[in-house]
Write a protein that holds these residues in place. Structure first.
Motif, PDB file in Angstrom:
ATOM      1  N   SER A 188       0.624  -1.146   0.407  1.00 35.56           N
ATOM      2  CA  SER A 188       0.281  -0.111   0.117  1.00 35.56           C
ATOM      3  C   SER A 188       0.766   1.279  -0.355  1.00 35.56           C
ATOM      4  O   SER A 188      -0.008   2.499   0.138  1.00 35.56           O
ATOM      5  CB  SER A 188      -0.994  -0.015   1.648  1.00 35.56           C
ATOM      6  OG  SER A 188      -0.070   0.084   2.714  1.00 35.56           O
ATOM      7  N   LEU A 202       0.570  -5.981  -8.483  1.00 37.86           N
ATOM      8  CA  LEU A 202      -1.058  -5.791  -8.035  1.00 37.86           C
ATOM      9  C   LEU A 202      -1.491  -5.464  -9.624  1.00 37.86           C
ATOM     10  O   LEU A 202      -3.046  -6.969 -10.071  1.00 37.86           O
ATOM     11  CB  LEU A 202      -1.715  -4.092  -7.434  1.00 37.86           C
ATOM     12  CG  LEU A 202      -1.714  -3.444  -5.726  1.00 37.86           C
ATOM     13  CD1 LEU A 202      -2.565  -2.305  -6.093  1.00 37.86           C
ATOM     14  CD2 LEU A 202      -2.517  -5.054  -5.558  1.00 37.86           C
ATOM     15  N   GLY A 214     -11.613  -8.946  -4.629  1.00 34.70           N
ATOM     16  CA  GLY A 214     -11.109  -7.994  -4.506  1.00 34.70           C
ATOM     17  C   GLY A 214      -9.635  -7.896  -3.703  1.00 34.70           C
ATOM     18  O   GLY A 214      -9.363  -9.147  -3.976  1.00 34.70           O
ATOM     19  N   ILE A 215      -8.928  -6.909  -3.580  1.00 33.44           N
ATOM     20  CA  ILE A 215      -8.143  -6.671  -3.293  1.00 33.44           C
ATOM     21  C   ILE A 215      -7.919  -6.176  -1.452  1.00 33.44           C
ATOM     22  O   ILE A 215      -8.822  -5.650  -0.936  1.00 33.44           O
ATOM     23  CB  ILE A 215      -6.977  -6.035  -3.595  1.00 33.44           C
ATOM     24  CG1 ILE A 215      -6.595  -6.149  -5.103  1.00 33.44           C
ATOM     25  CG2 ILE A 215      -5.735  -5.450  -2.864  1.00 33.44           C
ATOM     26  CD1 ILE A 215      -6.019  -7.174  -5.347  1.00 33.44           C
ATOM     27  N   TRP A 216      -7.022  -7.183  -0.070  1.00 35.38           N
ATOM     28  CA  TRP A 216      -7.142  -7.068   1.494  1.00 35.38           C
ATOM     29  C   TRP A 216      -5.592  -6.038   1.168  1.00 35.38           C
ATOM     30  O   TRP A 216      -4.806  -7.241   1.258  1.00 35.38           O
ATOM     31  CB  TRP A 216      -7.640  -8.415   1.642  1.00 35.38           C
ATOM     32  CG  TRP A 216      -8.266  -8.516   3.059  1.00 35.38           C
ATOM     33  CD1 TRP A 216      -9.660  -8.245   3.665  1.00 35.38           C
ATOM     34  CD2 TRP A 216      -7.478  -8.002   4.721  1.00 35.38           C
ATOM     35  NE1 TRP A 216      -9.832  -8.622   4.558  1.00 35.38           N
ATOM     36  CE2 TRP A 216      -8.479  -8.274   4.812  1.00 35.38           C
ATOM     37  CE3 TRP A 216      -6.139  -7.845   4.447  1.00 35.38           C
ATOM     38  CZ2 TRP A 216      -8.342  -8.304   6.662  1.00 35.38           C
ATOM     39  CZ3 TRP A 216      -5.894  -8.069   5.912  1.00 35.38           C
ATOM     40  CH2 TRP A 216      -6.897  -8.192   6.494  1.00 35.38           C
ATOM     41  N   HIS A 237      -5.929   2.293  -5.490  1.00 36.61           N
ATOM     42  CA  HIS A 237      -7.148   1.745  -5.440  1.00 36.61           C
ATOM     43  C   HIS A 237      -7.773   1.483  -6.848  1.00 36.61           C
ATOM     44  O   HIS A 237      -8.441   0.766  -7.134  1.00 36.61           O
ATOM     45  CB  HIS A 237      -7.890   2.863  -4.323  1.00 36.61           C
ATOM     46  CG  HIS A 237      -7.638   3.103  -3.207  1.00 36.61           C
ATOM     47  ND1 HIS A 237      -8.320   3.129  -1.495  1.00 36.61           N
ATOM     48  CD2 HIS A 237      -6.394   1.631  -2.551  1.00 36.61           C
ATOM     49  CE1 HIS A 237      -7.290   2.544  -0.944  1.00 36.61           C
ATOM     50  NE2 HIS A 237      -6.922   1.607  -1.469  1.00 36.61           N
ATOM     51  N   VAL A 240      -7.221  -1.265  -9.012  1.00 40.08           N
ATOM     52  CA  VAL A 240      -7.541  -2.408  -8.651  1.00 40.08           C
ATOM     53  C   VAL A 240      -8.986  -2.075  -9.749  1.00 40.08           C
ATOM     54  O   VAL A 240      -9.313  -3.278 -10.718  1.00 40.08           O
ATOM     55  CB  VAL A 240      -8.170  -2.489  -7.524  1.00 40.08           C
ATOM     56  CG1 VAL A 240      -8.450  -3.779  -7.002  1.00 40.08           C
ATOM     57  CG2 VAL A 240      -6.901  -3.037  -6.783  1.00 40.08           C
ATOM     58  N   LYS A 241      -9.740  -0.999  -9.901  1.00 41.80           N
ATOM     59  CA  LYS A 241     -11.167  -1.243 -10.466  1.00 41.80           C
ATOM     60  C   LYS A 241     -10.920  -1.127 -11.749  1.00 41.80           C
ATOM     61  O   LYS A 241     -10.943  -1.318 -12.705  1.00 41.80           O
ATOM     62  CB  LYS A 241     -12.106   0.412 -10.208  1.00 41.80           C
ATOM     63  CG  LYS A 241     -11.669   0.274  -8.633  1.00 41.80           C
ATOM     64  CD  LYS A 241     -12.416  -0.743  -7.896  1.00 41.80           C
ATOM     65  CE  LYS A 241     -12.985  -0.253  -6.686  1.00 41.80           C
ATOM     66  NZ  LYS A 241     -14.082  -1.337  -6.079  1.00 41.80           N
ATOM     67  N   VAL A 249     -12.383  -3.374  -2.486  1.00 43.46           N
ATOM     68  CA  VAL A 249     -10.719  -3.154  -1.857  1.00 43.46           C
ATOM     69  C   VAL A 249     -11.058  -3.184  -0.614  1.00 43.46           C
ATOM     70  O   VAL A 249     -11.760  -1.927  -0.383  1.00 43.46           O
ATOM     71  CB  VAL A 249     -10.524  -1.164  -2.775  1.00 43.46           C
ATOM     72  CG1 VAL A 249      -9.083  -0.498  -1.605  1.00 43.46           C
ATOM     73  CG2 VAL A 249     -10.141  -1.856  -3.966  1.00 43.46           C
ATOM     74  N   SER A 250     -10.239  -3.446   0.483  1.00 53.60           N
ATOM     75  CA  SER A 250     -10.550  -3.054   2.032  1.00 53.60           C
ATOM     76  C   SER A 250      -8.927  -2.896   2.441  1.00 53.60           C
ATOM     77  O   SER A 250      -8.290  -3.326   1.758  1.00 53.60           O
ATOM     78  CB  SER A 250     -11.562  -4.319   2.585  1.00 53.60           C
ATOM     79  OG  SER A 250     -10.838  -4.280   3.659  1.00 53.60           O
ATOM     80  N   GLU A 259     -12.004   3.299   0.159  1.00 52.42           N
ATOM     81  CA  GLU A 259     -12.113   1.461   0.010  1.00 52.42           C
ATOM     82  C   GLU A 259     -14.115   1.438   0.140  1.00 52.42           C
ATOM     83  O   GLU A 259     -14.798   1.993   0.423  1.00 52.42           O
ATOM     84  CB  GLU A 259     -11.861   1.440   1.802  1.00 52.42           C
ATOM     85  CG  GLU A 259     -10.219   1.174   1.666  1.00 52.42           C
ATOM     86  CD  GLU A 259      -9.962   2.633   2.372  1.00 52.42           C
ATOM     87  OE1 GLU A 259      -9.379   3.813   2.815  1.00 52.42           O
ATOM     88  OE2 GLU A 259     -11.293   3.665   2.318  1.00 52.42           O
TER      89      GLU A 259
END
Length: 396
Positions: A188, A202, A214-216, A237, A240-241, A249-250, A259
């Protein structure tokens, strides 16, 4: 047949709309029952599914899993202070250990995981009525559990010669279980030294294994201590989308507000709860006293309306049970495991706070699931069949 201009325009509009609609075969497999919502918004469909999912399995597997007492032993190992008992457990002689300048490389050479079986993992998750799995793609010891160009220290080059993420993704699809990817704290970071590396990390995860739920992200404490290392979180973030529009996303308790869900460890603190365990009560009260800082402000700002998930562990854990035991996330031969009744009790707590429950298992050194966890989680599924899901309170 003669058609008016208006009729032609209408027909062409319908054809164009249909051509832009994603075919059913391309909708992520776990969202087959959310077709209509998916056509409107892939991410909103995934959010609705997540809310309905209720229960997931967390899996910690890494080089530290090869140590007898997990995380605690791993840090002893890394410092060069391994006992004869620990050396024997890992299978390394003292001369080799003391002459090595890279203790992690010695563990990497033992990462054989001969009993890792992704199919059995998914079968157990289904028995427990779990709808998703969150898997550690990288953790203590520095081994990447997937096919990557970023490091030679990955599971394909280890003695196991497995792409663990690939095997699990195939099994998850077979059994209709969604797969989330856990990424370690440094992924991150968005400072110059790490940003490009992390984007590539990623990108590999989100382009090599089909549809991912999703990604944690882990490591929210680092963000709270020094936000200057995280100035491009929105962009990270968004990556990812961009790669998978439905993906959630979290970032633990949340950082910048975009998130999709929050996932604190053990306790959803905005809500009071009466525990029947003195150790848990003590830890809960300690956590609540700390609540009046950044977390409470973030809750008031944007987390109160977000999807919720509590993550906790099958092993006894100092931060939850007020015992002598360590973190409880990684295989630990000395730790007590939860029973089915205790797991169902945590499901009661998660539902009382309007949250999902993400229950962690620490995979054994040979890659297998601990028999106590196998027994307890299978029995949880039976309890759910007999009693039903606990009642939901504080629902969004």
């Amino acid at each position: 047949m003669n058609l008016s201009p208006k009729a032609l325009i209408l027909i062409l509009s319908v054809l164009l709309l249909n051509s832009c609609t994603k075919p059913k075969s391309q909708v992520p497999y776990w969202l087959n029952d959310y077709q209509e919502s998916y056509q409107q918004s892939p991410v909103e469909a995934n959010k609705q599914w997540f809310k309905d999912a209720k229960f997931g399995m967390f899996i910690h597997l890494n080089l530290a899993s090869l140590c007898e007492n997990g995380r605690d032993d791993y840090f002893i190992w890394k410092k060069g202070n391994a006992s004869d008992q620990l050396l024997k457990y890992v299978g390394i002689d003292r001369t080799t250990y003391e002459s090595s300048n890279n203790k992690d490389s010695l563990l990497f050479q033992k990462y054989s995981l001969k009993n890792f079986d992704a199919d059995k993992i998914c079968q157990l998750a289904k028995k427990a009525k779990m709808k998703y799995i969150t898997f550690t793609t990288h953790h203590l010891g520095g081994c990447y559990n997937f096919n990557t160009s970023l490091s030679d220290r990955n599971s394909l080059n280890a003695p196991c010669k497995k792409d663990l993420v690939q095997e699990l993704s195939i099994a998850c699809k077979k059994h209709g279980i969604a797969l989330f990817m856990y990424v370690p704290p440094h992924i991150s970071h968005t400072n110059k030294e790490e940003y490009e590396h992390n984007k590539k990390y990623l990108t590999e995860l989100l382009t090599q294994y089909g549809d991912i739920a999703g990604i944690w992200f882990d490591g929210i404490g680092g963000y709270y201590r020094d936000p200057s290392k995280y100035t491009h979180l929105h962009e990270l973030h968004q990556l990812v989308k961009d790669l998978q529009p439905h993906a959630l996303v979290s970032f633990k308790e949340g950082a910048v507000g975009d998130e999709d869900f929050i996932s604190p460890e053990h306790f959803m603190l905005p809500f009071n709860y009466s525990w029947d365990n003195p150790g848990i009560t003590k830890r809960f009260n300690i956590r609540q006293k700390r609540w009046n800082g950044k977390q409470s402000k973030l809750w008031d700002k944007f987390n109160a309306t977000k999807l919720r998930e509590i993550n906790t562990v099958m092993l006894e854990c100092a931060g939850r049970d007020d015992t002598h035991a360590g973190g409880g996330w990684i295989n630990d031969d000395s730790a007590i495991h939860y029973t089915a009744t205790q797991v169902y009790g945590w499901l009661n707590y998660s539902r009382a706070t309007g949250s999902n429950m993400l229950m962690n298992i620490g995979i054994c050194k040979d890659g297998s699931i601990h028999p106590d966890d196998t027994k307890a989680l299978a029995q949880v599924g039976e309890i759910i069949e007999a009693k039903g899901w606990p009642e939901v309170h504080n629902e969004l």
